[in-house]
Design an enzyme around this catalytic site. Sequence first.
Site, PDB file in Angstrom:
ATOM      1  CE  LYS A 214      -3.316   5.175  -1.167  1.00 41.28           C
ATOM      2  NZ  LYS A 214      -4.420   5.680  -1.999  1.00 41.28           N
TER       3      LYS A 214
ATOM      4  CE1 TYR B 237      -4.034   2.057   0.937  1.00 39.45           C
ATOM      5  CE2 TYR B 237      -2.517   3.156   2.434  1.00 39.45           C
ATOM      6  CZ  TYR B 237      -3.736   3.110   1.782  1.00 39.45           C
ATOM      7  OH  TYR B 237      -4.649   4.115   1.965  1.00 39.45           O
TER       8      TYR B 237
HETATM    9  N1  LIG Z   1      -9.527   5.327   5.389  1.00 35.08           N
HETATM   10  C1  LIG Z   1      -8.286   5.709   5.644  1.00 35.08           C
HETATM   11  O1  LIG Z   1      -7.840   5.697   6.794  1.00 35.08           O
HETATM   12  C2  LIG Z   1      -7.410   6.211   4.525  1.00 35.08           C
HETATM   13  C3  LIG Z   1      -6.254   6.922   4.861  1.00 35.08           C
HETATM   14  C4  LIG Z   1      -5.447   7.423   3.838  1.00 35.08           C
HETATM   15  C5  LIG Z   1      -5.802   7.223   2.528  1.00 35.08           C
HETATM   16  N2  LIG Z   1      -6.929   6.514   2.218  1.00 35.08           N
HETATM   17  C6  LIG Z   1      -7.264   6.372   0.799  1.00 35.08           C
HETATM   18  O2  LIG Z   1      -8.510   7.017   0.578  1.00 35.08           O
HETATM   19  C7  LIG Z   1      -9.108   6.475  -0.592  1.00 35.08           C
HETATM   20  C8  LIG Z   1     -10.558   6.159  -0.311  1.00 35.08           C
HETATM   21  O3  LIG Z   1     -10.615   5.094   0.626  1.00 35.08           O
HETATM   22  P1  LIG Z   1     -11.698   5.015   1.792  1.00 35.08           P
HETATM   23  O4  LIG Z   1     -10.968   5.136   3.047  1.00 35.08           O
HETATM   24  O5  LIG Z   1     -12.834   5.909   1.500  1.00 35.08           O
HETATM   25  O6  LIG Z   1     -12.125   3.477   1.645  1.00 35.08           O
HETATM   26  P2  LIG Z   1     -13.518   2.756   1.260  1.00 35.08           P
HETATM   27  O7  LIG Z   1     -13.203   1.313   1.140  1.00 35.08           O
HETATM   28  O8  LIG Z   1     -14.599   3.154   2.198  1.00 35.08           O
HETATM   29  O9  LIG Z   1     -13.863   3.388  -0.156  1.00 35.08           O
HETATM   30  C9  LIG Z   1     -13.071   3.091  -1.300  1.00 35.08           C
HETATM   31  C10 LIG Z   1     -14.006   2.854  -2.466  1.00 35.08           C
HETATM   32  O10 LIG Z   1     -13.178   2.579  -3.623  1.00 35.08           O
HETATM   33  C11 LIG Z   1     -13.801   1.524  -4.314  1.00 35.08           C
HETATM   34  N3  LIG Z   1     -12.841   0.805  -5.149  1.00 35.08           N
HETATM   35  C12 LIG Z   1     -11.876  -0.038  -4.721  1.00 35.08           C
HETATM   36  N4  LIG Z   1     -11.254  -0.593  -5.779  1.00 35.08           N
HETATM   37  C13 LIG Z   1     -11.844  -0.086  -6.887  1.00 35.08           C
HETATM   38  C14 LIG Z   1     -11.650  -0.295  -8.271  1.00 35.08           C
HETATM   39  N5  LIG Z   1     -10.723  -1.150  -8.731  1.00 35.08           N
HETATM   40  N6  LIG Z   1     -12.408   0.397  -9.136  1.00 35.08           N
HETATM   41  C15 LIG Z   1     -13.370   1.249  -8.687  1.00 35.08           C
HETATM   42  N7  LIG Z   1     -13.631   1.460  -7.381  1.00 35.08           N
HETATM   43  C16 LIG Z   1     -12.857   0.804  -6.492  1.00 35.08           C
HETATM   44  C17 LIG Z   1     -14.360   0.631  -3.225  1.00 35.08           C
HETATM   45  O11 LIG Z   1     -15.338  -0.252  -3.747  1.00 35.08           O
HETATM   46  C18 LIG Z   1     -14.893   1.632  -2.229  1.00 35.08           C
HETATM   47  O12 LIG Z   1     -16.248   1.946  -2.457  1.00 35.08           O
HETATM   48  C19 LIG Z   1      -8.249   5.272  -0.979  1.00 35.08           C
HETATM   49  O13 LIG Z   1      -7.366   5.648  -2.026  1.00 35.08           O
HETATM   50  C20 LIG Z   1      -7.476   4.976   0.282  1.00 35.08           C
HETATM   51  O14 LIG Z   1      -6.267   4.326   0.002  1.00 35.08           O
HETATM   52  C21 LIG Z   1      -7.740   6.013   3.187  1.00 35.08           C
END
Ligand SMILES: NC(=O)c1ccc[n+]([C@@H]2O[C@H](COP(=O)([O-])OP(=O)(O)OC[C@H]3O[C@@H](n4cnc5c(N)ncnc54)[C@H](O)[C@@H]3O)[C@@H](O)[C@H]2O)c1
Length: 269
Positions: free
Chosen positions: A174, A170
Amino acid sequence: MTNGRFTGKVALVTGAARGMGRAHAVRLASEGADIIMCDIARDFDVTPYPGSTLEDLRETKRLVTALGRGCVSEPVDVRDFEALEHLVQGGVDELGGLDVVVANAGINSAGRAWELSEEEFDEVISVNLKGVWHTAKAAIPTMIARGNGGVIVMTGSTSAVKGLPFMAHYSATKHGVVGLVKTLAVELGQYNIRVIAVHPGATRTGLTSPPMHQLVAENPRTASVFDNTLPVELMEAEDVAAAVAFLASDEARYMTGSEVRVDMGNLCR
Ligand SMILES: NC(=O)c1ccc[n+]([C@@H]2O[C@H](COP(=O)([O-])OP(=O)(O)OC[C@H]3O[C@@H](n4cnc5c(N)ncnc54)[C@H](O)[C@@H]3O)[C@@H](O)[C@H]2O)c1
């Protein structure tokens, strides 16, 4: 809330069924943007948490249209470039433009770097890095052709800046997203298209990794990496959406190639 910053604009959001993607779609719509959006809306074998659903994606569309905005929504996997290109083209034809892109879709799993499976390494790389590149690749030709500039915000993470234990794959994706941001910012500056990374800290969404707690407990010297400076463990998706709305707005018109941390002070420690 600042209203109207996106009146007459169209935004593409990937991973919009829930979490940050839904918050981005709703926030941008609440300030006037019409929304093109997608989500894979299904489970992944490699993630330790359930995926989003088609019902989740429909709910985001309901929230956007309830704000009076147009919305083109499809269940598309960002790893499928042709499907993504088709979505973007259909959305641009229906909604009349493309000004803002939020490359947000992402997945995670947890494990010690040398114990990750081939499958989970490949899946995380292909969604979080290649999927982000696909999103830019699908959007950029239209943005250039329209000649109105625009902005692409790519979702990084605190793990884009430092190593987060048990997330080697991951964290590598990033860090890779930052490479895309910096390079695209240079290539697209001449078209007045800005490219920015937003680095969220831990946020309350569907992306959770229960095995992390076990791994941290077994390796206590890793625990401090997760400490925040502000007295809070988890932010809300709307906190990230507020920052992205600013970055995507003309108020940030001279910001490009930037990495913006919304991390509760995690990275300053
Ligand atoms: N939640 C955290 O703590 C956190 C922290 C830093 C960064 N992020 C990043 O934030 C972004 C959003 O994540 P989140 O936390 O809202 O998670 P989440 O799982 O709630 O939402 C992510 C969404 O992306 C969709 N997705 C995944 N793979 C996909 C694909 N191949 N094609 C289309 N859609 C796809 C999922 O189905 C989901 O609905 C991500 O890039 C994640 O890495 C999250």
